[in-house]
Write an enzyme that holds these catalytic residues in place. Structure first.
Site, PDB file in Angstrom:
ATOM      1  N   TYR B 119     -40.421 -25.153  36.242  1.00 45.30           N
ATOM      2  CA  TYR B 119     -38.924 -25.330  35.902  1.00 45.30           C
ATOM      3  C   TYR B 119     -38.550 -25.916  34.593  1.00 45.30           C
ATOM      4  O   TYR B 119     -39.409 -26.940  34.024  1.00 45.30           O
ATOM      5  CB  TYR B 119     -38.373 -26.375  37.028  1.00 45.30           C
ATOM      6  CG  TYR B 119     -36.899 -26.672  37.021  1.00 45.30           C
ATOM      7  CD1 TYR B 119     -35.884 -26.164  37.502  1.00 45.30           C
ATOM      8  CD2 TYR B 119     -36.560 -27.714  35.958  1.00 45.30           C
ATOM      9  CE1 TYR B 119     -34.656 -26.369  37.510  1.00 45.30           C
ATOM     10  CE2 TYR B 119     -35.202 -27.965  35.863  1.00 45.30           C
ATOM     11  CZ  TYR B 119     -34.289 -27.440  36.515  1.00 45.30           C
ATOM     12  OH  TYR B 119     -33.067 -27.474  36.610  1.00 45.30           O
ATOM     13  N   GLU B 207     -30.774 -23.002  32.388  1.00 43.93           N
ATOM     14  CA  GLU B 207     -31.671 -23.225  33.581  1.00 43.93           C
ATOM     15  C   GLU B 207     -32.875 -22.030  33.746  1.00 43.93           C
ATOM     16  O   GLU B 207     -32.221 -20.911  33.940  1.00 43.93           O
ATOM     17  CB  GLU B 207     -31.190 -23.538  34.791  1.00 43.93           C
ATOM     18  CG  GLU B 207     -32.073 -24.076  35.937  1.00 43.93           C
ATOM     19  CD  GLU B 207     -31.315 -24.597  37.175  1.00 43.93           C
ATOM     20  OE1 GLU B 207     -31.571 -25.739  37.509  1.00 43.93           O
ATOM     21  OE2 GLU B 207     -30.599 -23.603  37.646  1.00 43.93           O
TER      22      GLU B 207
END
Lengths: 296, 401
Positions: B119, B207
């Protein structure tokens, strides 16, 4: 006394010839504020309302008039530059009214101001008012766009992220015959110059401020930070209100900073933090003044 | 403003971030051509991804019964069949609400041989007013859940805006992600590219979830941004013409788009009491006080500091377009704004829209006497509220009757 500004504070207006800047410079003059200079590049040498000298640069305005505070009304694309120009000229208090400044511009401004002696209020804020002794509180210092007549000179400090909600609190106080020491709108953007906490500290140290109303809203953690400090250090009664209890997560509620994201910044968490710190939290925005007065 | 995944990947690629090869399509024929091209290029599987501004696409269900808005396909035929089944259909995910979103674009790209899911995100840390790069080895999961359950698995690196992200910081993040050997350099370059995308595009959020370690040609590992989400700072859009062009009005609520045309800030909610307020803070507080007295706000609506008669009329039209609305509360603190101008606007709007719903108006501030007089003399049935509390109580009661 008061915080940040007094009726003697000498104020310059950046963007004094724009529609909004001109209108509010006029209203501040009518309120009795010492508006001593205007700045509009290219219009140096002219006068505003046949009275206030206009300069090309803030440095010239400061040198000629001794202004120590500035109100910024320039468009968003030029506001970061205007703030840093004022800081470079040594202006002690810069109040930026402009709404819609790119967030990254403010990130850079905040970095550039680190360690500087200039205090920035805003942006995207209604400004600062220290009410005067005259009719409708005239004779005070009004920097920004707040309506002057709703104020009354007195001993309650008001600090808020929102403009009209500040007016609501101030008017509730004035209608009950209770005056204000200074009212500060810190603005609704995610990156701003002065926080709730900064203003609370000033109110706490001001002998003329006897009680404080602090108005927050969803988003960020500035209210929680302020609550933690209040619990440890604040010697004065504080009433609070947090707007946005019914706001849905993930939506920006008008202000760029008013957004619940990642489960953070909820009204419930802020209200709990304030209560935990001994702050009297108003049940509704209609009873902000009442809530404080019960404590005083 | 939010943009689609394929647009986010275009931006990221401009800053040197490795994304899977592929492209966006809008028809089955284009889907076939794109999939053919990818298979011809030696790809063994392709992935067909619905392009909507909402998460949870993989687990979403189409209203026609087809399961999954994201599908990995091993053959050209399968890719075309999947594309045909998705295009033009309405996809419901946990983020779209029951009404779902129509899928009119698909991203078709090479499916990676994923070895690890990581992530990576860049956002503003409001506490310090600086950008922060967030990374975690727990990729492909809901990061909020990771933050709540295992906060130690989230690594944060704050960036000094004066110098930007330095190479050593990118290496720190890469190391925290467990990238070593040849992957360290490549990963650090990708991380710097992601930061640069955030900074140069004036994004609110970039993101990459998941950022994948994949098996590349010859068994060599590589890092690839397999999914990407970008939200932009609306205040900065004026200086990004290319990003403005990425706006997809089909993804926005029509009433909100209409409101923004009149410089009104409107957000539709689930209740039945519409409100019209000046100032964002007061607008939120008005919703709160409606709820406090047992009502349910139908919307957030900030008409701004200097609304004109035309804006007030437009605001009435917009709130009345919501079929759930049963009553209206107007709350104006005319600081600088003059109450008489607002009152004139209200009277005009009520006449123009032929309003029959209960209308409660609370006016305070500049020229309030004149404003109230205009409302009274209009001959219209307008309920006057003396304070916020009084107005909220009255509108809730009007609804009950």
């Amino acid at each position: 006394m008061s915080i940040l500004v007094t009726p003697q504070t000498r104020v310059l207006v950046q963007g004094i010839t724009g529609a909004v800047g001109a209108r509010h410079a006029q209203l501040s003059l009518a309120y009795g504020t010492q508006v001593v200079a205007g700045v509009t590049p290219g219009k140096g040498g002219q006068r505003f309302e046949q009275k206030v000298p206009i300069f090309d640069t803030v440095a010239q305005a400061v040198a000629a008039t001794g202004a120590t505070a500035s109100a910024i009304f320039v468009p968003p694309a030029f506001a970061a530059d205007a703030i840093l120009e004022a800081a470079d000229a040594g202006v002690a208090l810069v109040v930026c009214i402009t709404e819609g400044i790119p967030v990254n511009d403010m990130v850079k401004v905040k970095r550039a101001l680190a360690g500087a002696s200039t205090r920035l209020i805003g942006p995207n804020c209604p400004g600062v008012v220290t009410p005067g002794e005259g009719k409708d509180s005239q004779g005070g210092c009004r920097i920004g766009i707040a309506p002057g007549y709703i104020h009354k000179k007195g001993h309650v400090g008001v600090v808020s992220r929102s403009g009209t909600l500040t007016y609501e609190a101030v008017w509730q106080l004035t209608c009950r015959g209770v005056g204000q020491s200074t009212c500060v709108g810190i603005g609704g953007d995610p990156v701003n110059g002065t926080s709730h906490l900064d203003v609370l500290k000033l109110f706490n140290d001001d002998p003329e401020t006897h009680g404080i109303i602090m108005i927050g809203e969803i988003g960020g953690a500035a209210e929680e930070e302020a609550a933690a400090w209040i619990k440890q250090h604040c010697r004065k009664p504080v009433a609070g209100f947090i707007a946005g209890a019914t706001a849905p997560p993930g939506r920006r509620m008008g202000h760029a900073g008013a957004i619940i994201s990642g489960g953070k910044g909820t009204a419930a968490a802020k209200i709990a933090a304030l209560r935990e710190a001994g702050v009297a939290v108003a049940e509704t925005p209609s009873v902000m003044a009442e809530t404080l007065l019960r404590r005083m | 403003m939010n943009i689609h995944e394929y647009q986010a990947k275009q931006l990221l690629a401009q800053y040197g971030v490795v994304v899977p090869s592929g492209g966006v399509v809008t028809t089955p024929a284009e889907a076939q051509a794109m999939a053919e091209k990818l298979f011809a290029g030696g790809v063994s599987r392709v992935v067909v991804k619905s392009q909507i501004h909402a998460g949870g696409r993989g687990k979403g269900v189409f209203k026609n019964g087809v399961q999954g808005g994201v599908k990995v396909c091993a053959s050209l035929e399968e890719a075309v069949t999947r594309a045909e089944a998705m295009l033009g259909q309405v996809l419901v995910t946990k983020q779209t609400g029951p009404e779902g979103r129509r899928v009119s674009k698909l991203l078709i790209e090479a499916a990676s041989a994923i070895k690890r899911e990581l992530y990576l995100a860049v956002l503003l840390d409001r506490g310090v007013s600086r950008p922060v790069v967030m990374a975690s080895t727990e990729g492909g999961m809901d990061i909020e859940e990771v933050a709540a359950k295992t906060p130690e698995r989230i690594f944060k690196e704050t960036i000094d805006p004066a110098v930007g992200m330095l190479p050593y910081q990118a290496r720190k993040v890469a190391t925290a992600l467990g990238l070593t050997g040849d992957l360290l350099g490549a990963g650090a370059k990708l991380i710097q590219g992601v930061f640069k995308t955030w900074w140069e595009s004036d994004a609110a959020l970039v993101e990459i979830n998941p950022l994948c370690v994949v098996e590349g040609p010859g068994g060599k590992e590589a890092t690839v941004a397999v999914d990407a989400k970008i939200g932009l700072d609306d205040n900065s859009l004026y200086r990004h013409k290319d990003i403005q062009a990425m706006r997809d009005l089909a993804e926005e609520a029509p009433l909100e788009t209409e409101a923004s045309r009149h410089e009104l800030n409107y957000i539709k909610l689930d209740g039945n009491i519409a409100c019209l307020v000046n100032g964002a803070g007061l607008a939120m507080a008005t919703m709160d006080i409606i709820k406090h007295y047992g009502g349910n706000p139908a919307n957030f609506l900030d008409v701004g500091g200097g609304a004109s008669k035309e804006q007030v009329t437009a605001a009435f039209r917009i709130i009345l377009s919501d079929p759930n609305v049963r009553a209206i509360l107007v709350n104006i603190f005319g600081g600088i704004m003059q109450c008489d101008i607002i009152a004139t606007g209200i009277v005009a709007a009520v006449k123009e829209t032929g309003l029959t719903l209960p209308l409660v108006v609370r006016l305070e501030g500049n020229n309030v006497g004149l404003g109230k007089q205009i409302l009274k003399e209009s001959g219209l049935t307008i309920i006057s509220g003396d304070s916020m509390a009084d107005a909220a109580e009255k509108v809730v009661r009007a609804l009950a009757n």
